[in-house]
Design an enzyme around this catalytic site. Sequence first.
Site, PDB file in Angstrom:
ATOM      1  N   HIS A 177       8.112  -7.537  -3.065  1.00  0.00           N
ATOM      2  CA  HIS A 177       6.891  -8.036  -3.707  1.00  0.00           C
ATOM      3  C   HIS A 177       7.154  -9.379  -4.392  1.00  0.00           C
ATOM      4  CE1 HIS A 177       4.301  -4.463  -3.253  1.00  0.00           C
ATOM      5  NE2 HIS A 177       5.449  -3.802  -3.258  1.00  0.00           N
ATOM      6  N   GLY A 225       0.828  -1.192   0.000  1.00  0.00           N
ATOM      7  CA  GLY A 225       0.000   0.000   0.000  1.00  0.00           C
ATOM      8  C   GLY A 225       0.863   1.243   0.000  1.00  0.00           C
ATOM      9  N   GLU A 259       4.924 -11.268  -5.685  1.00  0.00           N
ATOM     10  CA  GLU A 259       3.886 -11.526  -6.681  1.00  0.00           C
ATOM     11  C   GLU A 259       4.257 -11.061  -8.084  1.00  0.00           C
ATOM     12  OE1 GLU A 259       2.664  -7.482  -4.890  1.00  0.00           O
ATOM     13  OE2 GLU A 259       3.758  -9.289  -4.293  1.00  0.00           O
ATOM     14  N   LYS A 282      -8.742 -13.188 -16.844  1.00  0.00           N
ATOM     15  CA  LYS A 282      -9.119 -13.527 -18.217  1.00  0.00           C
ATOM     16  C   LYS A 282      -8.785 -14.971 -18.587  1.00  0.00           C
ATOM     17  CE  LYS A 282     -10.318 -10.936 -21.059  1.00  0.00           C
ATOM     18  NZ  LYS A 282     -11.645 -10.522 -21.563  1.00  0.00           N
ATOM     19  N   CYS A 325       5.351  -5.996   1.837  1.00  0.00           N
ATOM     20  CA  CYS A 325       5.683  -4.568   1.730  1.00  0.00           C
ATOM     21  C   CYS A 325       5.013  -3.777   2.871  1.00  0.00           C
ATOM     22  CB  CYS A 325       5.314  -4.036   0.356  1.00  0.00           C
ATOM     23  SG  CYS A 325       6.096  -2.455  -0.022  1.00  0.00           S
ATOM     24  N   TYR A 326       3.984  -2.965   2.579  1.00  0.00           N
ATOM     25  CA  TYR A 326       3.273  -2.255   3.634  1.00  0.00           C
ATOM     26  C   TYR A 326       2.714  -3.237   4.657  1.00  0.00           C
ATOM     27  CZ  TYR A 326      -0.247   0.647   5.961  1.00  0.00           C
ATOM     28  OH  TYR A 326      -1.002   1.304   6.905  1.00  0.00           O
ATOM     29  N   ASP A 361     -15.906 -12.728 -22.146  1.00  0.00           N
ATOM     30  CA  ASP A 361     -16.463 -12.670 -20.787  1.00  0.00           C
ATOM     31  C   ASP A 361     -17.990 -12.800 -20.794  1.00  0.00           C
ATOM     32  OD1 ASP A 361     -13.820 -12.177 -20.067  1.00  0.00           O
ATOM     33  OD2 ASP A 361     -14.094 -10.011 -20.137  1.00  0.00           O
TER      34      ASP A 361
END
Length: 515
Positions: free
Chosen positions: A169, A55, A171, A369, A82-83, A227
């Site tokens: 991070h 964040g 990710e 997706k 992180c945050y 979608d």
Amino acid sequence: MQNEKVLVLDFGGQYNQLIARRVRECNVYCEVHPYNMPIEKIKEFNPKGIIFTGGPNSVFLKDSPLPDKELFNLNIPILGICYGCQAIAYLLKGEVKTAPSSEYGKIIIDADNNSNLFKNVNKKTTVWMSHTDYVSKVPNGFKITATSNNCPVAAMENEEKNIYALQFHPEVMHTEEGMKMLSAFVLDVCGCKGDWKMDSFAKTTIESLKEKIKDGKVLCALSGGVDSSVAAVLLSKAVGKQLTCVFVDHGLLRKDEGDEVEAVFGPNGPYNLNFIRVNAQERFYKKLKGVTDPEAKRKIIGAEFIRVFEEEAKKIGAVDYLVQGTIYPDVIESGLGKSATIKSHHNVGGLPSVVNFKEIVEPLRLLFKDEVRKVGLELGIPDYLVYRQPFPGPGLGIRIIGEVTEEKVKIVQEADAIYREEIKKAGIDKSCNLGQYFAALTNMQSVGVMGDFRTYDYAIALRAVETSDFMTADWARIPYDVIDIISRRIVNEVKGVNRVLLDCTSKPPATIEFE
């Protein structure tokens, strides 16, 4: 409802959905909720693990978001990123300070291979840092498990209490062994089996839709894109003839797309759907006249969509539910919890305040997706539909910079058709792993020469990206000889264009669409 779930609590970082995406790559179901999700709701959700996201705030500022300290007493494994790492240190009486030297970008850390998170990671490994504050002192019971030159606590953990924290991070793809770290937390620390699959999602979603809708009437917003097509087939399998699919041709579709959609989903198509086509081109052009702001265009298109659906609903009688093909990137880019809003999506943030339906149903809201495509295959939808090029709800309205006119729509339709035709003819639509490619019309006009005549016409921009989750994307390196053919054809065949530009910007910092 899934038996094994990981809960991601959102503290406002831009890449929070990537955390959920990576957890799902471990075949474990995951959802993102605001950081202040009530403790009782968290207990009801019954997660096997909890992840605090990054964040933009500093934990020691007055209005900064902080998790409920009661979370640390739930006996549920926690990972702070992180945050989230700083929040753990701050709440558990460690120390967080503003760093004398911020860290941004690729950093090499020294990892402790005795840590549960780093046991399969190289001792020296590259990670992605993005922070100004840092943990200067770990809380009691914690040990430091990774350091870098400028970060004394790149990672810390309290193994006894199953609390782990990473200043970087894991990710993002720039953290070379990030998936190993997240997998270790999800599978080893949290004890998840990793047996969640898309087929179970389709089955449970159909059952939940049956239970929710019962004998209600349903109206589905069908665009013909991936979608909305998957959403329509899901609802068709759940409620059958209670479903009516309305396809609005707003005059902002790709060349010949209206007829193609009707051929697939209409009365002569393979699906047993109540299909209604509404030709509303002039109506949308009139609403968009003189409008140049991207957000205003999105909201106008979204509002007009709803108005059309309301009118069609009245014609078929009382309708209880409106179905939309909203997916997870739509949700996050429109703002979730404390996350920054990137842009409003017509089927998320662009909805008008008054909608004359009992409820809006979005069965794909928590999928990315590529996950939507997997569901489509599980439902038996043909490959050529499942892997069709993505197309935004606002259509060419956001691929035309500035005011939308019928003339501009015609220009971008023709240019885009040439682009897609040549990409397919060259055989690189799949070999280049293209996630999305399209032509957009810039608002720039420039001088050109055609024959012996001076021209002052528009510039077309060609966009192509490689991506799987549509949260991040790299611009695609299409061979120059193919670009050359496309460029020459567009300039020669499309009236009103005398220049072709190539967009070589990745996401971030750009979005995939132009507006």
